[in-house]
Design a protein around this motif. Structure first.
Motif, PDB file in Angstrom:
ATOM      1  N   ARG A   6      -5.298   9.137   0.925  1.00  0.00           N
ATOM      2  CA  ARG A   6      -5.966  10.248   0.258  1.00  0.00           C
ATOM      3  C   ARG A   6      -5.108  10.717  -0.907  1.00  0.00           C
ATOM      4  N   LEU A   7      -5.741  11.005  -2.014  1.00  0.00           N
ATOM      5  CA  LEU A   7      -4.994  11.349  -3.210  1.00  0.00           C
ATOM      6  C   LEU A   7      -5.657  12.454  -4.016  1.00  0.00           C
ATOM      7  N   ALA A   8      -4.857  13.094  -4.835  1.00  0.00           N
ATOM      8  CA  ALA A   8      -5.353  14.137  -5.725  1.00  0.00           C
ATOM      9  C   ALA A   8      -5.776  13.509  -7.053  1.00  0.00           C
ATOM     10  N   ALA A   9      -6.775  14.112  -7.679  1.00  0.00           N
ATOM     11  CA  ALA A   9      -7.244  13.634  -8.974  1.00  0.00           C
ATOM     12  C   ALA A   9      -7.883  14.785  -9.730  1.00  0.00           C
ATOM     13  N   ASP A  10      -7.629  14.839 -11.041  1.00  0.00           N
ATOM     14  CA  ASP A  10      -8.233  15.882 -11.862  1.00  0.00           C
ATOM     15  C   ASP A  10      -9.745  15.707 -11.962  1.00  0.00           C
ATOM     16  N   ASP A  11     -10.187  14.451 -12.046  1.00  0.00           N
ATOM     17  CA  ASP A  11     -11.620  14.141 -12.121  1.00  0.00           C
ATOM     18  C   ASP A  11     -11.939  13.133 -11.024  1.00  0.00           C
ATOM     19  N   PRO A  12     -12.078  13.599  -9.795  1.00  0.00           N
ATOM     20  CA  PRO A  12     -12.275  12.662  -8.682  1.00  0.00           C
ATOM     21  C   PRO A  12     -13.544  11.823  -8.822  1.00  0.00           C
ATOM     22  N   ALA A  13     -14.604  12.391  -9.378  1.00  0.00           N
ATOM     23  CA  ALA A  13     -15.848  11.633  -9.530  1.00  0.00           C
ATOM     24  C   ALA A  13     -15.642  10.447 -10.466  1.00  0.00           C
ATOM     25  N   ALA A  14     -14.928  10.658 -11.563  1.00  0.00           N
ATOM     26  CA  ALA A  14     -14.673   9.565 -12.506  1.00  0.00           C
ATOM     27  C   ALA A  14     -13.808   8.483 -11.872  1.00  0.00           C
TER      28      ALA A  14
END
Length: 213
Positions: free
Chosen positions: A183-191
């Motif tokens: 599991r990871l963090a992302a500014d734009d998870p959908a992209a």
């Protein structure tokens, strides 16, 4: 870990911080040719910038308040060092983004976490926002007989990567035990999820017998 090991880790961390600051100033992100970058710094930026601004204000204030020249010089050096160190931490997150390329996914958190997951190891990806207990960057959780490892930013992740089979990842927190999900963090998870799904589809088309092996 031995004292020598702790010293080596501290030195490596210090060098990584300064290298990151240099890359950030020079606008040279660590993104290989052909790879697509996905940031994860937006949640941490307000907190880090707050500390940076407060430190920048504190330096001249302390210099003005203290009457002793030697103490002023010493605290000036410490203050400037701390300010640059925090900028290096922030820069590390900017210049070491997650990347996706022909080989698969590369998950990072500054220079301290660097995990590569090949396409053939990924079963599915999805957007799922989760809170992570504690303040550590890497957190391992046991859930219903499955082991998940989170690479969190500000105690949260937004993307789940389900693995085909348990995989040993180069993360000290896992203790060398295989994990079933990353599991990871992302500014734009959908992209990021769209790009990963496109990559998985492309990999499946290029290796049509992959599931049969």
């Amino acid at each position: 870990m031995s004292a020598a090991g702790l010293v080596r880790r501290a030195v490596a961390f210090e060098l990584g911080t300064w290298r990151s600051l240099g890359r950030w100033v020079a606008r040279r992100p660590d993104v290989p040719a052909g790879a697509e970058a996905f940031g994860y710094v937006s949640a941490a930026s307000p907190v880090l910038w707050t500390f940076v601004v407060l430190s920048a204000v504190e330096i001249p204030l302390v210099d003005w308040l203290l009457p002793w020249p030697a103490a002023r010089v010493a605290l000036l050096v410490v203050g400037v060092y701390g300010l640059l160190w925090m900028l290096g931490m922030l820069g590390g997150m900017h210049v070491h983004p997650h990347t996706v390329d022909d080989e698969g996914l590369r998950v990072r958190n500054s220079f301290a976490v660097d995990v590569r997951v090949p396409w053939e190891a990924i079963a599915a990806v999805r957007v799922r926002r989760r809170s992570v207990e504690g303040s550590r960057t890497v957190v391992v959780a046991e859930e219903g007989g499955r082991r998940a490892v989170s690479v969190a930013v500000v105690a949260s992740t937004q993307v789940d990567v389900e693995l085909r089979t348990p995989l040993v990842l180069p993360l000290a927190r896992t203790g060398g035990r295989p994990v079933d999900e990353l599991r990871l963090a992302a500014d734009d998870p959908a992209a990021l999820v769209r790009r990963l799904r496109a990559g998985l589809a492309g990999h499946a088309a290029a290796t049509p017998d992959a599931d049969a092996r």
